[in-house]
Scaffold this active site. Structure first.
Site, PDB file in Angstrom:
ATOM      1  N   GLU A 259       0.767  -1.415   0.125  1.00 43.55           N
ATOM      2  CA  GLU A 259       0.063  -0.026  -0.178  1.00 43.55           C
ATOM      3  C   GLU A 259       0.587   0.838  -0.239  1.00 43.55           C
ATOM      4  OE1 GLU A 259      -2.698   0.487   3.353  1.00 43.55           O
ATOM      5  OE2 GLU A 259      -4.393   0.601   1.660  1.00 43.55           O
ATOM      6  N   HIS A 280       5.312 -26.893  -1.502  1.00 39.06           N
ATOM      7  CA  HIS A 280       4.563 -28.495  -2.704  1.00 39.06           C
ATOM      8  C   HIS A 280       3.942 -27.600  -3.585  1.00 39.06           C
ATOM      9  CE1 HIS A 280       7.456 -31.564   0.202  1.00 39.06           C
ATOM     10  NE2 HIS A 280       7.314 -30.202   0.735  1.00 39.06           N
ATOM     11  N   LYS A 382     -13.641   1.656  -3.955  1.00 37.30           N
ATOM     12  CA  LYS A 382     -14.685   2.654  -3.005  1.00 37.30           C
ATOM     13  C   LYS A 382     -15.201   3.807  -3.665  1.00 37.30           C
ATOM     14  CE  LYS A 382     -11.271   2.853   1.182  1.00 37.30           C
ATOM     15  NZ  LYS A 382     -11.150   3.826   1.810  1.00 37.30           N
TER      16      LYS A 382
HETATM   17  O1  PA5 Z   1      -2.833   2.480   6.106  1.00 34.19           O
HETATM   18  C1  PA5 Z   1      -4.092   2.273   5.835  1.00 34.19           C
HETATM   19  O2  PA5 Z   1      -3.955   3.255   5.983  1.00 34.19           O
HETATM   20  C2  PA5 Z   1      -5.245   1.627   5.600  1.00 34.19           C
HETATM   21  O3  PA5 Z   1      -4.497   0.700   5.090  1.00 34.19           O
HETATM   22  C3  PA5 Z   1      -5.977   2.111   5.824  1.00 34.19           C
HETATM   23  O4  PA5 Z   1      -5.959   1.560   7.422  1.00 34.19           O
HETATM   24  C4  PA5 Z   1      -7.556   0.939   5.656  1.00 34.19           C
HETATM   25  O5  PA5 Z   1      -8.146   1.219   5.252  1.00 34.19           O
HETATM   26  C5  PA5 Z   1      -8.450   1.867   7.280  1.00 34.19           C
HETATM   27  O6  PA5 Z   1      -8.777   2.763   7.438  1.00 34.19           O
HETATM   28  P1  PA5 Z   1      -9.896   3.958   8.579  1.00 34.19           P
HETATM   29  O7  PA5 Z   1      -9.277   3.341   9.413  1.00 34.19           O
HETATM   30  O8  PA5 Z   1      -9.279   5.109   8.048  1.00 34.19           O
HETATM   31  O9  PA5 Z   1     -10.245   2.893   8.532  1.00 34.19           O
END
Ligand code: PA5
Length: 393
Positions: A259, A280, A382
């Site tokens: 990410e 495996h 989203k």
């Molecule tokens: O690393 C990040 O910022 C994301 O993975 C968020 O943690 C995830 O989208 C969840 O977001 P939020 O805490 O706003 O619900």
């Protein structure tokens, strides 16, 4: 203790980059580097509240997705026994949209004493919002006007639907610091509170993380190495382990790297294997498939003495020999490996690795010329989902 082997199973010549000017790198990345300060000022408060929670529930339900739950799960799974059920049982929810999961969870909770921690920095994320909506109704039905005392909301200090709800209903609150993004938040109340409720010493995580911060040479080397490999076409990094308890830690790591760095048509794609199981299955590809992989192995020694008479060795030793044999064989097949070995799975070692990989992710993103702390691409799905969900069926 953690040892690093970045040389035995590598054949590339390392390209050196200047990573020493960390401050400048942080300035470039403006105000999202709060994780670097390793602020432990809330540890005692969290521990006290966690003790109270531990004494008052059978199940501690953590609702969150992505960075809002993966760090806690990584540490708790790594430190938990395989077969003994701990009390309270820690259950995670709100990280998918499974009707079966939610229905079965609600049925499971029926006769249990439950305390909930809903975690969302934005306070608007769909998956945890849906799960929490149902869980809140369940809690209100079960505990009536006492329900708010059994709910903790970890969210932004200033905005978001969850914050508004928490204020309205009078939930206990923890704050996600403004300058720390989700996947870098494991050493904030986001991760620390569930980990403490699991009965683990959260201070030890900081001890390890501080050690990593004070010894950045290995982190610099690893960062340069993976960037060198990336530039030579090794675009997939396989995080491998030989201890299944680390599976969730590898999930956290994949999220951290994927990410943070998969942007602007760049980035190393992180995958993981649990060995020897996956030798495996995927092992064939690793050995003879397309030449795009490199391995970063997180090996953990075990304290359990299982002596194998036929080999006159412990099972831990055989596991280590297996790992080294695989590294050698992959090296022969043109797949380089780095080995990061823990003397055991401990909170200090996990804290060390958390900081090590956060730092390396930040520095690696700097080398790629991208911001590490946002995830604009996630909004793609989203936006469409939110639009479609509102359409008439
Ligand atoms: O690393 C990040 O910022 C994301 O993975 C968020 O943690 C995830 O989208 C969840 O977001 P939020 O805490 O706003 O619900």
């Amino acid at each position: 203790m953690i040892t690093f082997d970045f040389k035995t199973y590598q054949y590339q010549e390392l390209k050196e980059y200047d990573l020493s000017n960390i401050k400048e790198i942080f300035l470039k990345d403006n105000n999202m580097a709060g994780w670097y300060s390793l602020d432990d000022s809330q540890v005692e408060e969290i521990r006290e509240i966690a003790e109270h929670v531990r004494a008052n529930c059978d199940v501690f339900l953590v609702i969150g997705i992505g960075g809002s739950y993966m760090g806690a799960k990584a540490v708790i799974d790594a430190m938990s026994p395989y077969f003994t059920k701990t009390k309270p049982e820690i259950i995670f929810a709100g990280y998918q949209l499974s009707s079966d999961y939610l229905t079965e969870l609600l049925a499971y909770l029926e006769d249990k004493e439950v305390i909930v921690n809903v975690i969302s920095k934005s306070g608007t994320t769909l998956e945890p919002a849906i799960a929490f909506d149902k869980i809140l109704s369940f809690m209100e039905q079960k505990y009536g006007n006492q329900s708010s005392e059994r709910i903790f909301a970890t969210t932004d200090a200033h905005t978001g639907t969850l914050l508004t709800l928490a204020n309205q209903k009078g939930f206990h609150k923890f704050v996600v610091p403004d300058d720390i993004g989700g996947r870098f938040s494991v050493l904030t109340p986001v991760g620390l509170f569930p980990i403490a409720v699991a009965g683990l010493d959260i201070r030890a995580l900081f001890t390890g993380a501080r050690l990593a911060k004070a010894n950045l040479d290995n982190c610099f080397y690893y960062t340069m190495l993976r960037h060198t490999l990336y530039q030579e076409g090794k675009v997939i990094e396989s995080f491998d382990t030989y201890e299944p308890k680390l599976a969730s830690f590898l999930e956290w790591l994949k999220q951290l790297v994927g990410e943070s760095q998969g942007k602007e048509g760049k980035g190393i794609f992180p995958v993981s294997t649990i060995n020897t199981r996956d030798l495996h299955s995927l092992g064939q590809y690793y050995q003879e498939g397309k030449d795009i992989l490199f391995s970063t192995c997180l090996f953990a020694h075990s304290n359990q003495e299982v002596f194998l008479e036929p080999y006159a060795k412990t099972l831990d030793k055989v596991n280590e020999i297996a790992m080294e044999s695989v590294a050698e064989s992959h090296y022969n097949g043109h797949l380089p490996s780095s080995i990061i070995s823990m003397d055991k799975i401990s909170l200090e070692n996990l804290g060390y690795l958390i900081f090590f990989f956060e730092m390396s992710t930040m520095l690696g993103s700097y080398l790629l010329g991208i911001r590490y702390y946002d995830q604009p691409g996630v909004n793609g799905y989203k936006d469409i989902l939110h639009k479609r969900i509102k359409e008439d069926s």
